[in-house]
Design a protein around this motif. Structure first.
Motif, PDB file in Angstrom:
ATOM      1  N   PRO A 398     -11.277  -7.087  23.720  1.00 40.49           N
ATOM      2  CA  PRO A 398     -12.250  -5.864  22.983  1.00 40.49           C
ATOM      3  C   PRO A 398     -12.829  -4.801  23.784  1.00 40.49           C
ATOM      4  O   PRO A 398     -12.879  -3.816  23.375  1.00 40.49           O
ATOM      5  N   PHE A 399     -13.410  -5.458  25.052  1.00 41.30           N
ATOM      6  CA  PHE A 399     -13.866  -4.474  25.749  1.00 41.30           C
ATOM      7  C   PHE A 399     -13.205  -3.308  26.444  1.00 41.30           C
ATOM      8  O   PHE A 399     -13.338  -2.190  26.444  1.00 41.30           O
ATOM      9  N   HIS A 400     -11.981  -3.987  26.940  1.00 37.71           N
ATOM     10  CA  HIS A 400     -10.754  -3.163  27.486  1.00 37.71           C
ATOM     11  C   HIS A 400     -10.439  -2.098  26.405  1.00 37.71           C
ATOM     12  O   HIS A 400     -10.188  -0.967  26.855  1.00 37.71           O
ATOM     13  N   ARG A 401     -10.097  -2.666  25.210  1.00 35.08           N
ATOM     14  CA  ARG A 401      -9.811  -1.768  24.093  1.00 35.08           C
ATOM     15  C   ARG A 401     -10.621  -0.471  23.792  1.00 35.08           C
ATOM     16  O   ARG A 401     -10.381   0.536  23.779  1.00 35.08           O
ATOM     17  N   ASP A 402     -11.951  -0.795  23.833  1.00 37.30           N
ATOM     18  CA  ASP A 402     -12.966   0.211  23.608  1.00 37.30           C
ATOM     19  C   ASP A 402     -13.076   1.127  24.600  1.00 37.30           C
ATOM     20  O   ASP A 402     -13.139   2.510  24.287  1.00 37.30           O
ATOM     21  N   LEU A 403     -12.958   0.799  25.943  1.00 38.11           N
ATOM     22  CA  LEU A 403     -13.091   1.797  27.093  1.00 38.11           C
ATOM     23  C   LEU A 403     -11.755   2.494  27.347  1.00 38.11           C
ATOM     24  O   LEU A 403     -11.803   3.693  27.761  1.00 38.11           O
ATOM     25  N   LEU A 404     -10.549   1.974  26.894  1.00 33.36           N
ATOM     26  CA  LEU A 404      -9.171   2.725  26.976  1.00 33.36           C
ATOM     27  C   LEU A 404      -9.243   4.176  26.188  1.00 33.36           C
ATOM     28  O   LEU A 404      -8.430   4.924  26.452  1.00 33.36           O
ATOM     29  N   LEU A 545      -4.257 -10.440  35.462  1.00 36.21           N
ATOM     30  CA  LEU A 545      -3.194  -9.422  35.290  1.00 36.21           C
ATOM     31  C   LEU A 545      -3.996  -8.251  34.298  1.00 36.21           C
ATOM     32  O   LEU A 545      -3.713  -7.233  34.276  1.00 36.21           O
ATOM     33  N   ALA A 546      -4.691  -8.961  33.159  1.00 39.57           N
ATOM     34  CA  ALA A 546      -5.231  -8.054  32.170  1.00 39.57           C
ATOM     35  C   ALA A 546      -6.188  -7.003  32.847  1.00 39.57           C
ATOM     36  O   ALA A 546      -6.258  -5.882  32.503  1.00 39.57           O
ATOM     37  N   GLU A 547      -7.183  -7.730  33.769  1.00 42.03           N
ATOM     38  CA  GLU A 547      -8.042  -6.822  34.311  1.00 42.03           C
ATOM     39  C   GLU A 547      -7.423  -5.731  35.279  1.00 42.03           C
ATOM     40  O   GLU A 547      -7.960  -4.657  35.197  1.00 42.03           O
ATOM     41  N   ASP A 549      -4.323  -4.821  34.976  1.00 44.22           N
ATOM     42  CA  ASP A 549      -3.661  -3.586  34.104  1.00 44.22           C
ATOM     43  C   ASP A 549      -4.586  -2.614  33.373  1.00 44.22           C
ATOM     44  O   ASP A 549      -4.505  -1.158  33.547  1.00 44.22           O
ATOM     45  N   PHE A 550      -5.867  -3.110  32.969  1.00 47.19           N
ATOM     46  CA  PHE A 550      -6.928  -2.217  32.460  1.00 47.19           C
ATOM     47  C   PHE A 550      -7.354  -1.203  33.501  1.00 47.19           C
ATOM     48  O   PHE A 550      -7.635  -0.023  33.316  1.00 47.19           O
ATOM     49  N   ILE A 551      -7.689  -1.752  34.908  1.00 48.19           N
ATOM     50  CA  ILE A 551      -8.115  -1.080  36.185  1.00 48.19           C
ATOM     51  C   ILE A 551      -7.258   0.261  36.266  1.00 48.19           C
ATOM     52  O   ILE A 551      -7.584   1.544  36.234  1.00 48.19           O
ATOM     53  N   SER A 552      -5.893   0.109  36.223  1.00 54.60           N
ATOM     54  CA  SER A 552      -5.005   1.002  36.378  1.00 54.60           C
ATOM     55  C   SER A 552      -4.684   2.078  35.517  1.00 54.60           C
ATOM     56  O   SER A 552      -4.705   3.088  35.562  1.00 54.60           O
ATOM     57  N   LYS A 553      -4.840   1.499  34.312  1.00 51.36           N
ATOM     58  CA  LYS A 553      -4.954   2.554  32.925  1.00 51.36           C
ATOM     59  C   LYS A 553      -6.233   3.370  32.819  1.00 51.36           C
ATOM     60  O   LYS A 553      -6.089   4.534  32.608  1.00 51.36           O
ATOM     61  N   PHE A 554      -7.381   2.741  33.034  1.00 52.23           N
ATOM     62  CA  PHE A 554      -8.521   3.310  32.703  1.00 52.23           C
ATOM     63  C   PHE A 554      -9.112   4.267  33.841  1.00 52.23           C
ATOM     64  O   PHE A 554      -9.456   5.528  33.728  1.00 52.23           O
ATOM     65  N   ASP A 645       4.607  -8.232  41.159  1.00 54.70           N
ATOM     66  CA  ASP A 645       4.182  -7.531  42.104  1.00 54.70           C
ATOM     67  C   ASP A 645       3.691  -8.139  43.687  1.00 54.70           C
ATOM     68  O   ASP A 645       2.655  -8.818  43.744  1.00 54.70           O
ATOM     69  N   PRO A 646       4.512  -8.368  44.606  1.00 53.70           N
ATOM     70  CA  PRO A 646       4.093  -8.985  45.833  1.00 53.70           C
ATOM     71  C   PRO A 646       2.709  -8.713  46.366  1.00 53.70           C
ATOM     72  O   PRO A 646       2.179  -9.635  47.105  1.00 53.70           O
ATOM     73  N   ALA A 647       2.292  -7.393  46.300  1.00 54.98           N
ATOM     74  CA  ALA A 647       1.319  -7.151  47.040  1.00 54.98           C
ATOM     75  C   ALA A 647      -0.103  -6.889  46.004  1.00 54.98           C
ATOM     76  O   ALA A 647      -1.058  -6.529  46.520  1.00 54.98           O
ATOM     77  N   SER A 648       0.038  -7.717  45.020  1.00 59.56           N
ATOM     78  CA  SER A 648      -1.221  -7.609  43.931  1.00 59.56           C
ATOM     79  C   SER A 648      -2.215  -8.527  44.386  1.00 59.56           C
ATOM     80  O   SER A 648      -1.919  -9.308  45.247  1.00 59.56           O
ATOM     81  N   PHE A 649      -3.417  -8.199  43.684  1.00 59.64           N
ATOM     82  CA  PHE A 649      -4.515  -9.081  44.085  1.00 59.64           C
ATOM     83  C   PHE A 649      -4.288 -10.749  43.858  1.00 59.64           C
ATOM     84  O   PHE A 649      -4.592 -11.520  44.591  1.00 59.64           O
ATOM     85  N   LEU A 650      -3.726 -10.919  42.642  1.00 54.91           N
ATOM     86  CA  LEU A 650      -3.377 -12.189  42.210  1.00 54.91           C
ATOM     87  C   LEU A 650      -2.594 -12.818  43.050  1.00 54.91           C
ATOM     88  O   LEU A 650      -2.584 -13.881  43.674  1.00 54.91           O
ATOM     89  N   SER A 651      -1.353 -12.334  43.506  1.00 54.41           N
ATOM     90  CA  SER A 651      -0.304 -12.891  44.498  1.00 54.41           C
ATOM     91  C   SER A 651      -1.083 -13.076  45.608  1.00 54.41           C
ATOM     92  O   SER A 651      -0.820 -14.213  46.413  1.00 54.41           O
TER      93      SER A 651
END
Length: 912
Positions: A398-404, A545-547, A549-554, A645-651
């Motif tokens: 919900p927070f991501h949706r409002d900020l996008l 992954l959700a965070e 994705d939100f950072i890259s879009k926002f 994504d091999p270079a992502s934070f999660l990976s």
């Protein structure tokens, strides 16, 4: 080469009435032999014969000799190997194929060209020239190489030119007019010479007779020149008359040019004015939206977005040269700059308030989840138990949706005022890092409580501050820090995280719990741990992954290109002010936006890696076999993250944690091997199945169930190899040290157990070890049986061993009975000492002794007893054979039969 050619012509070909036309120095292909020469020759007598002659130098080296010759009509194919590249190799196809290598490509080409010309002149059957350049066949061979050496005035083969049909016809007509043209060629030539002189004289007279006509032609040319001069005078007069007309036309043209230039300038001026009006005019509605637009409603956000885009277009117009010098343009640009600065400040302030509001709301939800109010009669323990059952992380969708909704405005802010954009980025990271730290730490505390199965840590929750005061204090600190955002070089104060000491004490208290042995846990406990660990990873993965994705879009960082100043790895990830300050208009460059996403994720989720490591350490302390579950689960999640994504934070984070899990797994294997080496056996009791052999069976069974279809199967196979080698070595070590139980029994029972385990589990990487275990079990079973059977019939065994020794020394078998110590009387005496009853008694004692040696859990008594029975019968037959061969006709036989042995063994086995 010329000297050699002259020598060959003089010594070899002139005596045979032959002319040497071409020569090439060759050797046979693929063989290291002396060089020789191939020569193309023709005979000097009619009919002409063309040959290819091989000439070789004599062994002494004094002269050349003719070795072999071929006629040209026998040559079928000439293969030059390559028509494009230079290649010294070529083949000549006579009755068989001859392969040659020339000393140089030029010699080869000259020789082939000569062969072609000879073929064209003398042979009707044409030779096939393969891989030969068409240009080579058309060109003439250099005259120096093809001239005859026998006469200086003789024409070479390539200088001969055939007459065409017309020339032949003319010569025939001339010869028909002269009777002696054939019989007396010299007279015919003189006649032709005289006729030629007559014709030359006639040509000269004809030229002299045309002099008068030439003079007439010269007079005509003089008259034509006079006419041309008169025409030029007339043209000059006409030009003077037109000069005044030209001046008038020039004046008219200049006037028209000025009119056209004025019109052109007016059109260009109108175009410039229209350009400035169309591109530097901002609608009143857009101005109002930028100054007073509602940034809280969807309609207001859309209006502000459109207005911001329009303002950006006006400011980014590429002005033409000279526009920036106009006062109106400067005033309009300053107005746009003021609007941009005002709207950027207003947008940054509003977005920061949205961050604070969302953080406050999330903090309230967190306290509602993890803390409880002190209401009279409220059961605190039941509340905690109810919350601890939910091993889930809060959802920020919900927070991501409002900020996008503000994503396009953030993109506008990024391109127009990077200082405020960077300030908002740091604010967001600061808020989210503290929020996620609290959520993730509470999440891991619940996971640890579920793993340990204890709730004594819940008492610490009661000491935490009440919900209202904590939320109020956090909100006040956030509002205090957000006021600094409007500066051009904004930086936020680092906020302290409340109760972090209490949380660290909770983690350390859980990790300081005593180790629990694996034997105290059953399969259900391990399955429970596996489910909890999988749930932890399954909750973290979509959260990250959700965070991301939100950072890259926002923050508009999805495109991988270089952008101006962002956080670099050298910048403080804990929220401190960067040591490299810069103005909003001149941001510092970084490698890519992908790096910025990774750095933001590292700061926001900085607590994930240490919390995962603490959880892994706790699981390892609870049961070292948990490292197997963790290795499989973590490897699967790392593999999944790298595919995305091999270079992502999660990976990267999961990869770092996977290294820790792998180390724990290796440590678990090393500990098992060390425990094998430290095993001590009792000197008073029989050994039986060694503990580490049973533990290996337990480990292998558990590992096979865990690593089924796993990505890290190779790690398990390596561990299997280390463990099985340790088992083999330490089984043999214990067998050598055993005093109560015979070595063969220890080896036989344990390797039988190992073989049964490997056969049941069907571990492909241990097929060789399975065969080795079976071989060791069989060998030691046979060794134990042979050793044990030597005791009941000891004297009889010694007697026949002596008989075999005499035979081995060279004494014939039928002469053994004449030896004093091995005569018939001695044989009868030994046999009498072992009647049937005595044999049965000895076998009964042997059965009891074997029963004492063997352990009940492996159940090998009947197998060993049956092997002993077979071995005893084999020995009996061997003894009977020796008696028949060494004591023929003596009538001496054993006092018991094979059937008696079978009955004895059967009755003994049934009685026990």
């Amino acid at each position: 080469m010329t000297a050699i050619k002259h020598a060959l012509q003089r010594d070899i070909f002139t005596p045979n009435d032959e002319r040497l036309l071409s020569i090439v120095n060759v050797c046979k292909a693929g063989k290291k032999k002396k060089n020789c020469f191939l020569c193309a020759t023709v005979t000097t007598e009619r009919p002409v014969q063309v040959k290819v002659v091989k000439v070789k130098k004599s062994d002494k080296g004094d002269f050349y000799k003719r070795q072999i010759a071929w006629t040209l009509r026998d040559l079928a194919v000439v293969d030059a190997k390559d028509a494009i590249k230079e290649n010294p190799e070529f083949d000549l196809h006579f009755e068989k194929i001859y392969k040659w290598v020339a000393s140089s490509t030029a010699e080869k080409n000259a020789f082939i060209s000569c062969i072609w010309k000879l073929n064209q002149r003398y042979l009707r059957k044409k030779i096939d020239f393969v891989n030969v350049s068409s240009q080579l066949l058309e060109e003439s061979v250099p005259s120096g190489e093809n001239q005859s050496v026998t006469g200086g005035d003789e024409e070479a083969v390539d200088e001969y030119q055939e007459l065409n049909a017309r020339e032949e016809q003319d010569i025939e007509i001339m010869m028909e007019g002269c009777e002696y043209a054939i019989s007396n060629a010299e007279a015919f030539a003189e006649r032709l010479s005289r006729e030629l002189q007559v014709l030359d004289g006639a040509n000269i007279q004809s030229i002299m007779a045309s002099e008068k006509q030439v003079n007439i032609l010269m007079k005509l040319l003089d008259e034509a020149l006079k006419e041309v001069d008169q025409i030029e005078l007339k043209l000059s007069s006409y030009e003077e008359m037109l000069q005044s007309v030209k001046e008038q036309m020039d004046q008219i043209s200049e006037s028209n040019h000025l009119i056209h230039l004025s019109n052109t300038n007016n059109v260009k001026l109108l175009s410039e004015i229209e350009f400035l009006v169309n591109h530097l005019d901002l609608a009143k509605g857009h101005i109002k939206a930028l100054q007073e637009g509602d940034l809280a409603s969807s309609r207001g956000i859309e209006a502000c977005t459109n207005a911001a885009d329009a303002l950006l277009q006006c400011m980014n117009v590429a002005l033409r040269p000279g526009h920036d010098m106009l006062l109106a343009v400067k005033q309009q640009q300053q107005r746009f700059s003021d609007l941009r600065e005002h709207f950027a400040r207003r947008l940054a302030s509003h977005l920061n308030n949205v961050f604070v509001q969302q953080f406050t709301q999330a903090l309230l939800q967190l306290y509602n989840r993890s803390y409880f109010l002190s209401v009279p009669g409220h059961d605190q323990s039941s509340t905690l138990a109810q919350h601890s059952v939910e091993l889930t992380l809060p959802n920020h969708h919900p927070f991501h949706r409002d900020l996008l909704r503000y994503a396009k405005l953030m993109e506008w802010l990024k391109s127009t005022d990077y200082g405020k954009y960077e300030g908002l980025t740091k604010n967001y990271m600061d808020y989210l890092s503290r929020l996620y730290e609290r959520e993730i730490k509470d999440f891991f505390e619940v996971a640890k409580i579920k793993m340990t199965g204890t709730t004594k840590e819940s008492k610490k929750f009661a000491t935490l501050p009440r919900k209202e005061s904590a939320v109020k204090q956090e909100t006040e600190s956030l509002h205090g820090s957000s006021g600094k955002l409007t500066g051009s070089t904004s930086s936020l104060n680092k906020l302290s995280v409340q109760s972090s000491g209490n949380r660290r004490s909770q983690s350390s208290s859980l990790l300081d719990m005593g180790n629990m042995s694996a034997s105290d846990l059953d399969v259900a406990d391990r399955t429970k741990f596996d489910k909890i660990f999988e749930q932890v990873l399954s909750e973290l993965e979509p959260l990250c992954l959700a965070e991301q994705d939100f950072i890259s879009k926002f923050f508009k960082l999805q495109q991988h290109q270089s952008i101006p100043g962002t956080m670099t790895e050298a910048e403080d990830l804990d929220g401190g002010t960067s040591s490299r300050q810069h103005n909003s208009g001149t941001p510092l460059p970084v490698s890519s936006e992908k790096d910025m996403i990774r750095q933001m994720m590292i700061k926001i989720f900085r607590c994930i890696e240490p919390e995962l490591n603490n959880l892994i350490a706790l699981g390892d302390k609870i049961d070292s076999f948990n490292s197997l579950y963790m290795l499989v689960k973590m490897s699967h999640h790392v593999w999944t993250a790298q595919n995305v994504d091999p270079a992502s934070f999660l990976s990267t984070t999961l990869g770092n944690v996977l290294v820790t899990v792998k180390r724990n797994f290796d440590k678990c294997i090393s500990n098992q091997i060390r425990q094998m080496e430290e095993v001590k056996i009792s000197k008073k009791s029989k050994v039986g199945i060694l503990p580490f052999v049973a533990e290996f069976e337990e480990f292998a069974g558990l590992a096979e169930s865990i690593f089924k279809n796993a990505e890290r199967r190779g790690d398990l196979d390596k561990a299997y190899t280390k463990l099985i080698r340790g088992v083999f070595v330490n089984v043999e070590k214990v067998a050598n040290e055993s005093q109560k139980t015979p070595r063969d029994v220890v080896m036989m029972e344990n390797f039988h157990h190992i073989f049964a385990t490997l056969s049941r589990l069907k571990i492909s990487c241990l097929e060789a070890e399975k065969k080795e275990a079976k071989q060791k079990y069989t060998d030691h079973l046979q060794s134990y049986v042979i050793y044990s059977l030597g005791q009941p019939l000891e004297k009889l065994n010694h007697f026949f061993e002596g008989v075999e020794a005499r035979v081995a020394q060279g004494i014939r078998e039928e002469e053994v009975s004449y030896q004093l110590a091995f005569n018939k009387q001695e044989l009868r005496k030994v046999i009498k000492e072992y009647p049937g009853k005595e044999v049965k008694k000895g076998l009964d004692n042997l059965y009891k002794k074997v029963d004492k040696h063997l352990c009940e859990e492996e159940n090998l008594l009947q197998v060993v007893w049956h092997s002993m029975q077979d071995e005893f019968i084999r020995q009996y037959k061997h003894f009977e054979g020796l008696i028949a061969r060494c004591y023929p006709g003596s009538g001496v036989t054993m006092e018991f039969t094979i059937q008696d042995i079978l009955d004895y063994c059967s009755s003994i086995a049934q009685s026990h």
